[in-house]
Scaffold this motif. Structure first.
Motif, PDB file in Angstrom:
ATOM      1  N   ILE A   1      12.714   6.276   7.785  1.00 23.89           N
ATOM      2  CA  ILE A   1      14.126   6.290   7.417  1.00 23.89           C
ATOM      3  C   ILE A   1      14.684   7.713   7.488  1.00 23.89           C
ATOM      4  N   VAL A   2      13.916   8.664   6.941  1.00 22.53           N
ATOM      5  CA  VAL A   2      14.342  10.064   6.985  1.00 22.53           C
ATOM      6  C   VAL A   2      14.438  10.533   8.439  1.00 22.53           C
ATOM      7  N   TRP A   3      13.431  10.180   9.255  1.00 22.14           N
ATOM      8  CA  TRP A   3      13.428  10.577  10.665  1.00 22.14           C
ATOM      9  C   TRP A   3      14.653  10.011  11.386  1.00 22.14           C
ATOM     10  N   ALA A   4      14.998   8.757  11.106  1.00 23.45           N
ATOM     11  CA  ALA A   4      16.148   8.132  11.759  1.00 23.45           C
ATOM     12  C   ALA A   4      17.437   8.868  11.395  1.00 23.45           C
ATOM     13  N   LEU A   5      17.583   9.242  10.143  1.00 25.70           N
ATOM     14  CA  LEU A   5      18.777   9.967   9.716  1.00 25.70           C
ATOM     15  C   LEU A   5      18.868  11.330  10.395  1.00 25.70           C
ATOM     16  N   VAL A   6      17.741  12.048  10.434  1.00 26.37           N
ATOM     17  CA  VAL A   6      17.721  13.362  11.084  1.00 26.37           C
ATOM     18  C   VAL A   6      18.053  13.220  12.570  1.00 26.37           C
ATOM     19  N   TYR A   7      17.496  12.200  13.208  1.00 21.97           N
ATOM     20  CA  TYR A   7      17.714  11.997  14.647  1.00 21.97           C
ATOM     21  C   TYR A   7      19.189  11.735  14.937  1.00 21.97           C
ATOM     22  N   THR A   8      19.794  10.874  14.142  1.00 20.99           N
ATOM     23  CA  THR A   8      21.201  10.539  14.403  1.00 20.99           C
ATOM     24  C   THR A   8      22.133  11.719  14.158  1.00 20.99           C
ATOM     25  N   ILE A   9      21.690  12.684  13.352  1.00 24.61           N
ATOM     26  CA  ILE A   9      22.496  13.887  13.130  1.00 24.61           C
ATOM     27  C   ILE A   9      22.285  14.884  14.276  1.00 24.61           C
ATOM     28  N   ALA A  10      21.047  14.982  14.755  1.00 22.05           N
ATOM     29  CA  ALA A  10      20.720  15.989  15.764  1.00 22.05           C
ATOM     30  C   ALA A  10      21.098  15.571  17.179  1.00 22.05           C
ATOM     31  N   TYR A  11      20.991  14.268  17.489  1.00 28.89           N
ATOM     32  CA  TYR A  11      21.204  13.797  18.859  1.00 28.89           C
ATOM     33  C   TYR A  11      22.373  12.812  18.926  1.00 28.89           C
ATOM     34  N   PRO A  12      22.908  12.590  20.142  1.00 28.58           N
ATOM     35  CA  PRO A  12      23.950  11.564  20.291  1.00 28.58           C
ATOM     36  C   PRO A  12      23.428  10.220  19.813  1.00 28.58           C
ATOM     37  N   ALA A  13      24.206   9.530  18.996  1.00 27.49           N
ATOM     38  CA  ALA A  13      23.673   8.299  18.418  1.00 27.49           C
ATOM     39  C   ALA A  13      24.737   7.256  18.130  1.00 27.49           C
ATOM     40  N   TRP A  14      25.739   7.635  17.348  1.00 23.97           N
ATOM     41  CA  TRP A  14      26.681   6.631  16.867  1.00 23.97           C
ATOM     42  C   TRP A  14      27.801   6.395  17.867  1.00 23.97           C
ATOM     43  N   PRO A  15      27.983   5.163  18.314  1.00 23.98           N
ATOM     44  CA  PRO A  15      29.063   4.880  19.264  1.00 23.98           C
ATOM     45  C   PRO A  15      30.423   4.954  18.605  1.00 23.98           C
ATOM     46  N   LEU A  16      31.375   5.547  19.356  1.00 23.91           N
ATOM     47  CA  LEU A  16      32.763   5.613  18.904  1.00 23.91           C
ATOM     48  C   LEU A  16      33.611   4.724  19.820  1.00 23.91           C
ATOM     49  N   VAL A  17      34.908   4.830  19.749  1.00 23.74           N
ATOM     50  CA  VAL A  17      35.781   3.963  20.548  1.00 23.74           C
ATOM     51  C   VAL A  17      35.591   4.208  22.036  1.00 23.74           C
TER      52      VAL A  17
ATOM     53  N   PRO B   1       0.845  -1.209   0.000  1.00 22.38           N
ATOM     54  CA  PRO B   1       0.000   0.000   0.000  1.00 22.38           C
ATOM     55  C   PRO B   1       0.873   1.248   0.000  1.00 22.38           C
ATOM     56  N   ARG B   2       0.430   2.268  -0.728  1.00 24.11           N
ATOM     57  CA  ARG B   2       1.215   3.488  -0.839  1.00 24.11           C
ATOM     58  C   ARG B   2       1.440   4.146   0.524  1.00 24.11           C
ATOM     59  N   TRP B   3       0.384   4.164   1.364  1.00 24.64           N
ATOM     60  CA  TRP B   3       0.525   4.828   2.666  1.00 24.64           C
ATOM     61  C   TRP B   3       1.598   4.138   3.509  1.00 24.64           C
ATOM     62  N   TRP B   4       1.694   2.803   3.344  1.00 28.31           N
ATOM     63  CA  TRP B   4       2.686   2.056   4.129  1.00 28.31           C
ATOM     64  C   TRP B   4       4.095   2.395   3.639  1.00 28.31           C
ATOM     65  N   LEU B   5       4.259   2.466   2.293  1.00 28.57           N
ATOM     66  CA  LEU B   5       5.558   2.787   1.737  1.00 28.57           C
ATOM     67  C   LEU B   5       6.026   4.183   2.153  1.00 28.57           C
ATOM     68  N   TRP B   6       5.106   5.165   2.096  1.00 26.81           N
ATOM     69  CA  TRP B   6       5.490   6.515   2.465  1.00 26.81           C
ATOM     70  C   TRP B   6       5.809   6.602   3.961  1.00 26.81           C
ATOM     71  N   THR B   7       5.108   5.856   4.785  1.00 28.86           N
ATOM     72  CA  THR B   7       5.402   5.812   6.227  1.00 28.86           C
ATOM     73  C   THR B   7       6.789   5.213   6.461  1.00 28.86           C
ATOM     74  N   PHE B   8       7.101   4.154   5.727  1.00 28.23           N
ATOM     75  CA  PHE B   8       8.402   3.512   5.860  1.00 28.23           C
ATOM     76  C   PHE B   8       9.524   4.466   5.461  1.00 28.23           C
ATOM     77  N   TYR B   9       9.320   5.179   4.321  1.00 27.18           N
ATOM     78  CA  TYR B   9      10.333   6.131   3.881  1.00 27.18           C
ATOM     79  C   TYR B   9      10.500   7.264   4.909  1.00 27.18           C
ATOM     80  N   ALA B  10       9.385   7.687   5.515  1.00 32.08           N
ATOM     81  CA  ALA B  10       9.438   8.766   6.508  1.00 32.08           C
ATOM     82  C   ALA B  10      10.234   8.341   7.733  1.00 32.08           C
TER      83      ALA B  10
END
Length: 284
Positions: A41-57, A30-39
Protein backbone atom coordinates in the motif's frame (compact mmCIF):
# COMPACT_ATOMS: atom_id res chain seq x y z
CA UNK A 1 -21.17 -10.11 24.12
CA UNK A 2 -21.87 -12.92 21.69
CA UNK A 3 -20.72 -16.39 22.55
CA UNK A 4 -17.92 -17.74 20.33
CA UNK A 5 -17.90 -21.39 19.45
CA UNK A 6 -14.58 -23.11 20.14
CA UNK A 7 -13.33 -25.84 17.81
CA UNK A 8 -12.84 -29.00 19.92
CA UNK A 9 -9.78 -30.25 18.01
CA UNK A 10 -7.72 -27.05 17.60
CA UNK A 11 -9.13 -25.07 20.49
CA UNK A 12 -9.49 -22.03 18.20
CA UNK A 13 -12.63 -19.96 18.06
CA UNK A 14 -14.64 -20.20 14.84
CA UNK A 15 -15.99 -17.34 12.78
CA UNK A 16 -19.49 -18.72 12.98
CA UNK A 17 -19.50 -19.58 9.25
CA UNK A 18 -20.24 -23.12 8.24
CA UNK A 19 -20.31 -24.83 4.81
CA UNK A 20 -21.45 -28.42 4.50
CA UNK A 21 -20.57 -29.07 8.11
CA UNK A 22 -17.14 -27.45 7.84
CA UNK A 23 -16.53 -24.54 10.21
CA UNK A 24 -14.05 -21.73 9.51
CA UNK A 25 -11.45 -21.13 12.20
CA UNK A 26 -10.85 -17.54 13.25
CA UNK A 27 -7.02 -17.69 12.98
CA UNK A 28 -5.23 -14.33 12.78
CA UNK A 29 -3.32 -13.43 9.58
CA UNK A 30 0.45 -14.12 9.72
CA UNK A 31 2.40 -11.03 10.73
CA UNK A 32 4.77 -11.27 7.75
CA UNK A 33 1.77 -11.28 5.40
CA UNK A 34 0.21 -8.24 7.07
CA UNK A 35 3.45 -6.25 6.94
CA UNK A 36 3.92 -7.20 3.26
CA UNK A 37 0.38 -6.03 2.52
CA UNK A 38 0.95 -2.72 4.31
CA UNK A 39 4.24 -2.27 2.41
CA UNK A 40 2.49 -2.71 -0.95
CA UNK A 41 0.00 0.00 0.00
CA UNK A 42 2.82 2.39 0.91
CA UNK A 43 4.68 1.48 -2.31
CA UNK A 44 1.56 2.15 -4.39
CA UNK A 45 1.11 5.59 -2.83
CA UNK A 46 4.77 6.50 -3.38
CA UNK A 47 4.60 5.27 -6.98
CA UNK A 48 1.52 7.29 -7.84
CA UNK A 49 3.20 10.41 -6.46
CA UNK A 50 6.53 9.85 -8.22
CA UNK A 51 5.32 8.60 -11.63
CA UNK A 52 2.44 9.37 -14.01
CA UNK A 53 -0.54 7.51 -12.63
CA UNK A 54 -3.89 9.19 -12.15
CA UNK A 55 -5.93 9.82 -15.29
CA UNK A 56 -7.39 13.28 -15.77
CA UNK A 57 -9.89 14.58 -18.34
CA UNK A 58 -7.40 14.97 -21.21
CA UNK A 59 -4.09 13.90 -19.66
CA UNK A 60 -2.71 12.31 -16.48
CA UNK A 61 -0.74 13.35 -13.43
CA UNK A 62 2.89 13.81 -14.51
CA UNK A 63 4.55 12.58 -11.31
CA UNK A 64 7.23 14.35 -9.27
CA UNK A 65 10.10 12.63 -11.15
CA UNK A 66 8.91 13.96 -14.51
CA UNK A 67 9.42 10.57 -16.21
CA UNK A 68 7.64 9.82 -19.49
CA UNK A 69 7.58 6.63 -21.53
CA UNK A 70 7.02 8.72 -24.67
CA UNK A 71 10.11 10.78 -23.92
CA UNK A 72 12.10 7.57 -23.52
CA UNK A 73 10.73 6.31 -26.84
CA UNK A 74 11.68 9.53 -28.60
CA UNK A 75 15.20 9.25 -27.20
CA UNK A 76 15.53 5.64 -28.37
CA UNK A 77 14.15 6.44 -31.82
CA UNK A 78 16.55 9.37 -32.18
CA UNK A 79 19.46 7.12 -31.22
CA UNK A 80 18.31 4.44 -33.68
CA UNK A 81 17.99 6.97 -36.50
CA UNK A 82 21.47 8.30 -35.74
CA UNK A 83 22.92 4.77 -35.67
CA UNK A 84 21.58 3.90 -39.11
CA UNK A 85 22.22 7.33 -40.61
CA UNK A 86 25.60 6.38 -42.08
CA UNK A 87 24.15 3.31 -43.79
CA UNK A 88 21.21 5.25 -45.21
CA UNK A 89 23.57 7.91 -46.55
CA UNK A 90 25.76 5.25 -48.16
CA UNK A 91 22.77 3.57 -49.80
CA UNK A 92 21.52 6.93 -51.03
CA UNK A 93 24.82 7.52 -52.87
CA UNK A 94 25.39 3.96 -54.14
CA UNK A 95 23.85 2.18 -57.10
CA UNK A 96 21.94 -1.07 -56.60
CA UNK A 97 24.87 -3.04 -58.00
CA UNK A 98 27.27 -1.34 -55.56
CA UNK A 99 24.94 -2.13 -52.65
CA UNK A 100 24.79 -5.78 -53.68
CA UNK A 101 28.58 -5.92 -53.85
CA UNK A 102 28.99 -4.64 -50.27
CA UNK A 103 27.95 -7.29 -47.73
CA UNK A 104 27.30 -4.78 -44.94
CA UNK A 105 25.21 -2.46 -47.09
CA UNK A 106 23.40 -5.41 -48.67
CA UNK A 107 22.38 -6.85 -45.29
CA UNK A 108 21.22 -3.44 -44.08
CA UNK A 109 19.26 -2.87 -47.29
CA UNK A 110 17.62 -6.30 -47.01
CA UNK A 111 16.48 -5.55 -43.44
CA UNK A 112 15.22 -2.08 -44.35
CA UNK A 113 13.61 -3.36 -47.55
CA UNK A 114 11.88 -6.15 -45.66
CA UNK A 115 10.29 -3.58 -43.33
CA UNK A 116 9.22 -1.40 -46.28
CA UNK A 117 7.80 -4.47 -48.06
CA UNK A 118 5.65 -5.38 -45.04
CA UNK A 119 4.16 -1.88 -45.00
CA UNK A 120 3.66 -1.28 -48.73
CA UNK A 121 3.71 -4.54 -50.71
CA UNK A 122 2.19 -7.42 -48.74
CA UNK A 123 -1.35 -6.26 -49.52
CA UNK A 124 -0.91 -7.57 -53.09
CA UNK A 125 2.12 -9.86 -53.09
CA UNK A 126 1.47 -11.49 -49.70
CA UNK A 127 3.59 -11.60 -46.54
CA UNK A 128 5.87 -14.23 -48.09
CA UNK A 129 5.89 -12.49 -51.51
CA UNK A 130 4.27 -15.60 -53.03
CA UNK A 131 1.61 -13.52 -54.76
CA UNK A 132 -2.01 -14.48 -55.45
CA UNK A 133 -4.30 -14.60 -58.50
CA UNK A 134 -3.47 -11.49 -60.51
CA UNK A 135 -0.39 -10.63 -58.43
CA UNK A 136 3.03 -12.11 -59.32
CA UNK A 137 5.04 -14.45 -57.12
CA UNK A 138 8.35 -12.70 -56.39
CA UNK A 139 10.13 -15.88 -55.28
CA UNK A 140 10.39 -17.59 -58.68
CA UNK A 141 12.49 -16.92 -61.77
CA UNK A 142 9.65 -15.75 -63.99
CA UNK A 143 9.66 -11.97 -64.30
CA UNK A 144 7.43 -10.21 -66.79
CA UNK A 145 9.77 -7.22 -67.00
CA UNK A 146 13.07 -8.89 -66.18
CA UNK A 147 14.59 -10.08 -62.91
CA UNK A 148 17.97 -8.33 -62.99
CA UNK A 149 18.46 -5.86 -60.09
CA UNK A 150 18.11 -2.80 -62.33
CA UNK A 151 14.97 -4.27 -63.94
CA UNK A 152 13.43 -4.78 -60.51
CA UNK A 153 14.38 -1.25 -59.44
CA UNK A 154 12.75 0.25 -62.53
CA UNK A 155 9.55 -1.71 -61.98
CA UNK A 156 9.34 -0.69 -58.31
CA UNK A 157 10.23 2.94 -59.01
CA UNK A 158 7.88 3.57 -61.93
CA UNK A 159 5.22 0.89 -61.57
CA UNK A 160 3.24 -0.86 -64.26
CA UNK A 161 0.49 0.90 -66.21
CA UNK A 162 0.48 3.58 -63.51
CA UNK A 163 -1.07 6.74 -64.93
CA UNK A 164 0.78 9.08 -62.56
CA UNK A 165 4.28 8.21 -63.81
CA UNK A 166 5.51 9.10 -67.29
CA UNK A 167 8.16 6.34 -67.17
CA UNK A 168 5.81 3.58 -66.04
CA UNK A 169 6.01 0.24 -67.81
CA UNK A 170 3.29 -0.10 -70.44
CA UNK A 171 1.96 -3.26 -72.06
CA UNK A 172 -1.60 -4.11 -72.96
CA UNK A 173 -2.89 -7.25 -74.58
CA UNK A 174 -5.61 -6.55 -77.17
CA UNK A 175 -9.13 -7.79 -76.52
CA UNK A 176 -9.29 -10.56 -79.13
CA UNK A 177 -12.98 -11.07 -78.55
CA UNK A 178 -13.42 -8.23 -81.05
CA UNK A 179 -10.78 -9.59 -83.44
CA UNK A 180 -11.05 -13.39 -83.52
CA UNK A 181 -14.09 -15.50 -84.23
CA UNK A 182 -15.35 -17.90 -81.60
CA UNK A 183 -13.82 -20.80 -83.54
CA UNK A 184 -10.44 -19.05 -83.84
CA UNK A 185 -10.50 -18.22 -80.15
CA UNK A 186 -11.15 -21.86 -79.28
CA UNK A 187 -8.31 -22.97 -81.57
CA UNK A 188 -5.75 -20.56 -80.13
CA UNK A 189 -6.75 -21.46 -76.57
CA UNK A 190 -6.10 -25.13 -77.37
CA UNK A 191 -2.71 -24.13 -78.76
CA UNK A 192 -1.83 -22.12 -75.65
CA UNK A 193 -2.83 -25.02 -73.40
CA UNK A 194 -0.65 -27.31 -75.52
CA UNK A 195 2.31 -24.93 -75.10
CA UNK A 196 2.42 -25.48 -71.35
CA UNK A 197 1.31 -29.13 -71.31
CA UNK A 198 3.46 -30.53 -74.11
CA UNK A 199 0.47 -31.23 -76.35
CA UNK A 200 0.04 -31.08 -80.13
CA UNK A 201 1.26 -27.77 -81.55
CA UNK A 202 0.33 -28.44 -85.15
CA UNK A 203 -3.40 -27.78 -84.98
CA UNK A 204 -5.24 -24.79 -86.53
CA UNK A 205 -4.52 -22.71 -83.44
CA UNK A 206 -0.82 -22.57 -84.39
CA UNK A 207 -1.56 -20.29 -87.34
CA UNK A 208 -3.89 -18.09 -85.29
CA UNK A 209 -1.17 -17.81 -82.63
CA UNK A 210 1.51 -16.97 -85.19
CA UNK A 211 -0.62 -14.24 -86.78
CA UNK A 212 -1.88 -12.62 -83.58
CA UNK A 213 0.20 -13.58 -80.54
CA UNK A 214 3.76 -14.39 -81.59
CA UNK A 215 4.72 -10.73 -82.00
CA UNK A 216 4.75 -10.34 -78.21
CA UNK A 217 4.87 -13.88 -76.80
CA UNK A 218 7.37 -15.16 -79.37
CA UNK A 219 6.96 -17.93 -81.93
CA UNK A 220 7.57 -20.56 -79.25
CA UNK A 221 5.42 -18.74 -76.66
CA UNK A 222 8.39 -17.98 -74.40
CA UNK A 223 7.32 -14.39 -73.83
CA UNK A 224 9.52 -11.31 -73.75
CA UNK A 225 10.58 -8.92 -70.97
CA UNK A 226 10.80 -6.03 -73.44
CA UNK A 227 7.01 -6.23 -73.84
CA UNK A 228 6.10 -7.54 -70.39
CA UNK A 229 4.69 -10.57 -72.21
CA UNK A 230 4.43 -13.72 -70.05
CA UNK A 231 5.98 -17.06 -70.92
CA UNK A 232 3.12 -19.34 -72.00
CA UNK A 233 5.15 -22.55 -71.81
CA UNK A 234 5.50 -22.74 -68.02
CA UNK A 235 2.99 -23.50 -65.28
CA UNK A 236 2.82 -19.93 -63.95
CA UNK A 237 -0.47 -18.16 -64.74
CA UNK A 238 -1.57 -14.91 -63.16
CA UNK A 239 -5.23 -15.35 -64.06
CA UNK A 240 -5.61 -19.13 -64.18
CA UNK A 241 -4.62 -21.90 -66.58
CA UNK A 242 -7.91 -23.66 -67.30
CA UNK A 243 -9.29 -23.39 -70.86
CA UNK A 244 -12.18 -21.25 -69.58
CA UNK A 245 -9.82 -18.86 -67.77
CA UNK A 246 -7.49 -18.61 -70.76
CA UNK A 247 -10.47 -17.98 -73.05
CA UNK A 248 -11.63 -15.14 -70.80
CA UNK A 249 -8.16 -13.60 -70.88
CA UNK A 250 -7.96 -13.89 -74.68
CA UNK A 251 -11.37 -12.39 -75.28
CA UNK A 252 -11.27 -9.62 -72.64
CA UNK A 253 -7.84 -9.48 -70.97
CA UNK A 254 -7.32 -8.12 -67.50
CA UNK A 255 -4.45 -5.68 -66.98
CA UNK A 256 -3.08 -5.22 -63.50
CA UNK A 257 -1.75 -1.91 -62.22
CA UNK A 258 1.22 -1.52 -59.90
CA UNK A 259 1.84 1.88 -58.24
CA UNK A 260 5.03 3.84 -58.90
CA UNK A 261 6.77 3.87 -55.53
CA UNK A 262 9.66 6.26 -56.09
CA UNK A 263 7.55 9.41 -55.71
CA UNK A 264 5.97 8.00 -52.55
CA UNK A 265 8.92 6.34 -50.81
CA UNK A 266 11.99 8.02 -52.28
CA UNK A 267 14.96 6.62 -54.16
CA UNK A 268 16.69 5.19 -51.07
CA UNK A 269 13.73 3.06 -50.00
CA UNK A 270 13.22 1.92 -53.60
CA UNK A 271 16.83 0.66 -53.63
CA UNK A 272 16.28 -1.13 -50.33
CA UNK A 273 13.12 -2.76 -51.69
CA UNK A 274 15.01 -3.77 -54.83
CA UNK A 275 17.76 -5.47 -52.84
CA UNK A 276 15.21 -7.20 -50.61
CA UNK A 277 13.07 -8.48 -53.50
CA UNK A 278 16.18 -9.66 -55.33
CA UNK A 279 17.29 -11.51 -52.17
CA UNK A 280 14.11 -13.61 -52.17
CA UNK A 281 15.77 -15.97 -54.62
CA UNK A 282 14.07 -15.16 -57.90
CA UNK A 283 15.34 -13.03 -60.75
CA UNK A 284 18.94 -13.14 -61.91
Amino acid sequence: MSHKEIDEISGVATTGHEWDGIRELDNPMPRWWLWTFYATIVWALVYTIAYPAWPLVSSATSGMLGWSSRADLRTELTAAEAAKGDYVAAIEKASVEEILADDTLRQFAISAGSAAFKVNCVQCHGSGAAGSPGYPNLNDDEWLWGGAPEDIRTTIAHGIRFAGDEDTRISEMPAYGDILSREETGDVVKHVVALSSGGDLTGPGAEVFANNCAACHGEAGKGGAEFGAPDLTDAIWLYGSSPAEITAQVRQPRHGVMPAWQARLGETTVKELTVYVHSLGGGR
